[in-house]
Design an enzyme around this catalytic site. Structure first.
Site, short mmCIF file in Angstrom:
data_model
loop_
_atom_site.label_atom_id
_atom_site.label_comp_id
_atom_site.label_asym_id
_atom_site.label_seq_id
_atom_site.Cartn_x
_atom_site.Cartn_y
_atom_site.Cartn_z
N ARG A 47 -13.81 30.77 0.13
CA ARG A 47 -14.36 29.49 0.57
C ARG A 47 -15.82 29.39 0.14
O ARG A 47 -16.29 28.35 -0.29
CB ARG A 47 -14.22 29.31 2.09
CG ARG A 47 -15.00 28.10 2.60
CD ARG A 47 -14.57 27.55 3.96
NE ARG A 47 -14.12 28.52 4.91
CZ ARG A 47 -14.90 29.39 5.56
NH1 ARG A 47 -16.19 29.41 5.36
NH2 ARG A 47 -14.38 30.24 6.42
N TYR A 99 -16.24 2.07 -4.06
CA TYR A 99 -14.82 2.43 -3.95
C TYR A 99 -14.31 2.21 -2.51
O TYR A 99 -15.03 2.51 -1.55
CB TYR A 99 -14.69 3.90 -4.35
CG TYR A 99 -13.33 4.49 -4.21
CD1 TYR A 99 -12.29 4.13 -5.08
CD2 TYR A 99 -13.04 5.41 -3.21
CE1 TYR A 99 -11.04 4.68 -4.96
CE2 TYR A 99 -11.78 5.97 -3.08
CZ TYR A 99 -10.78 5.59 -3.95
OH TYR A 99 -9.55 6.15 -3.82
N ASP A 171 -22.65 7.64 -7.52
CA ASP A 171 -21.27 7.99 -7.84
C ASP A 171 -21.08 7.62 -9.32
O ASP A 171 -21.09 6.45 -9.69
CB ASP A 171 -20.32 7.19 -6.93
CG ASP A 171 -18.85 7.47 -7.22
OD1 ASP A 171 -18.51 7.89 -8.34
OD2 ASP A 171 -18.02 7.25 -6.30
N LYS A 196 -10.40 11.54 -11.70
CA LYS A 196 -10.33 10.48 -12.69
C LYS A 196 -10.61 11.04 -14.09
O LYS A 196 -9.88 11.88 -14.55
CB LYS A 196 -11.31 9.36 -12.30
CG LYS A 196 -11.26 8.99 -10.80
CD LYS A 196 -9.94 8.40 -10.35
CE LYS A 196 -9.77 8.32 -8.84
NZ LYS A 196 -10.83 7.64 -8.12
C1 LIG Z 1 -11.28 7.62 -6.71
C2 LIG Z 1 -12.69 7.41 -6.43
C3 LIG Z 1 -13.32 8.07 -5.35
C4 LIG Z 1 -12.54 8.96 -4.40
O1 LIG Z 1 -12.08 10.12 -5.04
P1 LIG Z 1 -10.73 10.90 -4.65
O2 LIG Z 1 -10.68 11.99 -5.67
O3 LIG Z 1 -9.60 9.93 -4.74
O4 LIG Z 1 -10.89 11.40 -3.25
C5 LIG Z 1 -14.68 7.85 -5.17
N1 LIG Z 1 -15.39 7.05 -5.99
C6 LIG Z 1 -14.81 6.39 -7.02
C7 LIG Z 1 -15.64 5.51 -7.89
C8 LIG Z 1 -13.45 6.56 -7.28
O5 LIG Z 1 -12.89 5.89 -8.30
#
Ligand SMILES: *Cc1c(COP(=O)(O)O)cnc(C)c1O
Length: 380
Positions: A47, A99, A171, A196
């Site tokens: 962890r 998001y 982000d 992604k």
């Molecule tokens: C998908 C997404 C998230 C969340 O991520 P997960 O891996 O689904 O938990 C946060 N920010 C953006 C811009 C995203 O496209």
């Protein structure tokens, strides 16, 4: 090292034991101590630290040009760990079309434990300044945003954050470290849903955080180990592997996207197209100054939820699915899928109409993608 080289070699050292060119998958939860408290290279329990995860964390830190990287079990675990840098009673200013899951965690989880937030359009510097309260500690944004691809001036936001002693967080999921590096523009923290583009193959759920300040690095490390939302070794390996092709995937998706944008903008069934290349002059200039590409996300309006439903159910190459950023092209209806957790009234306020369709352009032959759009649009 140039970006494309870093994607292959960043953060990594060849395995000392065997010379393996890839990081071994250390499928272990614990590590033998050579004496009481005598650890080998600091490894004690997975962890806290795992060598496969360490390879990934070093790589993403290199790619974002930050101090340290942290891998989490999902993008949302990464977002939550970052938000936990502030205390109960503190306040966060958040971009208005972040998001959907980010909106949800701020409004329905963090708010309950006393971390309050105000959502503002981060394109509007005055609105951001006005939203700052005495107890505001963080400014959190995405650019370009999901799904409307609005662009925020990162440097301007960083300046406001600095003036008000706020932690600035970007982000960077949509642009990836290949096209945009917020830390180089002064941000304190950059994060990714690595599910992604970074993973890139729709086979891992993961989140990454990169910090640029000693105290933030220490606090994220402490939170990661304390709350435990870490990424496992298999998934860490898959991300290292995915990143090796990130540059060529981003180049290809962008090339195809520009052709698709051109096609959609001239289609009579499409009332509006959203893509960073189509922004007004000022926003486009901001984007071009802070990013080296437009990316592979396109949204477009087909006028009604009936039309959107018909369209997405007739695709043969595009896959109707949540998520984005993969080798295969994906399509979704934000109002029904990715952004369903935002109340309809609020969705309409920020421009996410019922007829809005979002596509994530994959790396298939663009002719097949254009033909698929053509036949599906003809069913409306
Ligand atoms: C998908 C997404 C998230 C969340 O991520 P997960 O891996 O689904 O938990 C946060 N920010 C953006 C811009 C995203 O496209």
């Amino acid at each position: 090292m140039k970006k494309m080289t870093k994607m292959i070699h960043g953060g990594q050292t060849v395995d000392e034991l065997t010379g393996a060119v890839n990081p071994p998958i250390y499928q272990t939860s614990t590590y033998k101590q050579d004496g009481l408290g005598v650890l080998r290279n600091g490894y004690e329990y997975s962890r806290s630290k795992n060598p496969t995860r360490t390879a990934l964390e070093g790589l993403i830190a290199d790619l974002e040009e930050g101090q340290a990287g942290f891998a989490f079990g999902s993008g949302m675990a990464a977002v939550t760990a970052v938000a936990m840098l502030v205390d109960s009673g503190d306040h966060i200013v958040v971009g208005s079309d972040v998001y959907g899951g980010t909106f949800r965690v701020f409004t329905q989880v963090l708010d309950r434990i006393g971390i309050h937030s105000t959502f503002v359009d981060t394109r509007d510097e005055n609105a951001v300044k006005q939203a700052i309260q005495d107890n505001t500690k963080m400014l959190y944004l995405e650019t370009p945003t999901n799904p409307l691809l609005n662009v925020t001036n990162i440097k301007a936001m960083v300046n406001i954050a600095k003036e008000n002693h706020l932690i600035s967080v970007v982000d960077n999921t949509f642009m990836t470290p290949y096209f945009q590096n917020p830390l180089k523009l002064g941000a304190d923290i950059v994060l990714h849903s690595a599910t992604k583009y970074i993973g890139g193959h729709s086979d891992v759920v993961a989140g990454l955080v990169v910090t640029n300040k000693v105290d933030l690095t220490e606090r994220i490390e402490f939170t990661q180990n304390s709350t435990g939302g870490v990424l496992g070794p298999q998934d860490s390996y898959l991300l290292v592997r995915g990143i090796k092709t990130l540059a060529i995937r981003m180049e290809q998706t962008e090339k195809s996207s520009l052709k698709i944008v051109d096609y959609l903008a001239n289609h009579e069934k499409v009332t509006k197209v959203y893509h960073p290349s189509l922004l007004d002059q000022e926003s486009k200039a901001i984007h071009e100054a802070q990013a080296s590409g437009y990316g592979g996300m396109i949204s477009f309006d087909v006028g009604s939820s009936e039309n959107a439903k018909k369209l997405v159910e007739h695709f043969e190459v595009f896959t109707l699915a949540e998520s984005l950023g993969a080798v295969e092209s994906l399509v979704c209806v934000p109002s029904e899928m990715t952004h369903a957790s935002i109340p309809r009234e609020r969705r309409l306020e920020i421009g996410i109409t019922d007829g809005l369709v979002r596509i994530s352009v994959g790396i298939e032959d663009v002719e097949d993608l254009l033909n698929d759009l053509e036949q599906a649009l003809n069913t409306i």
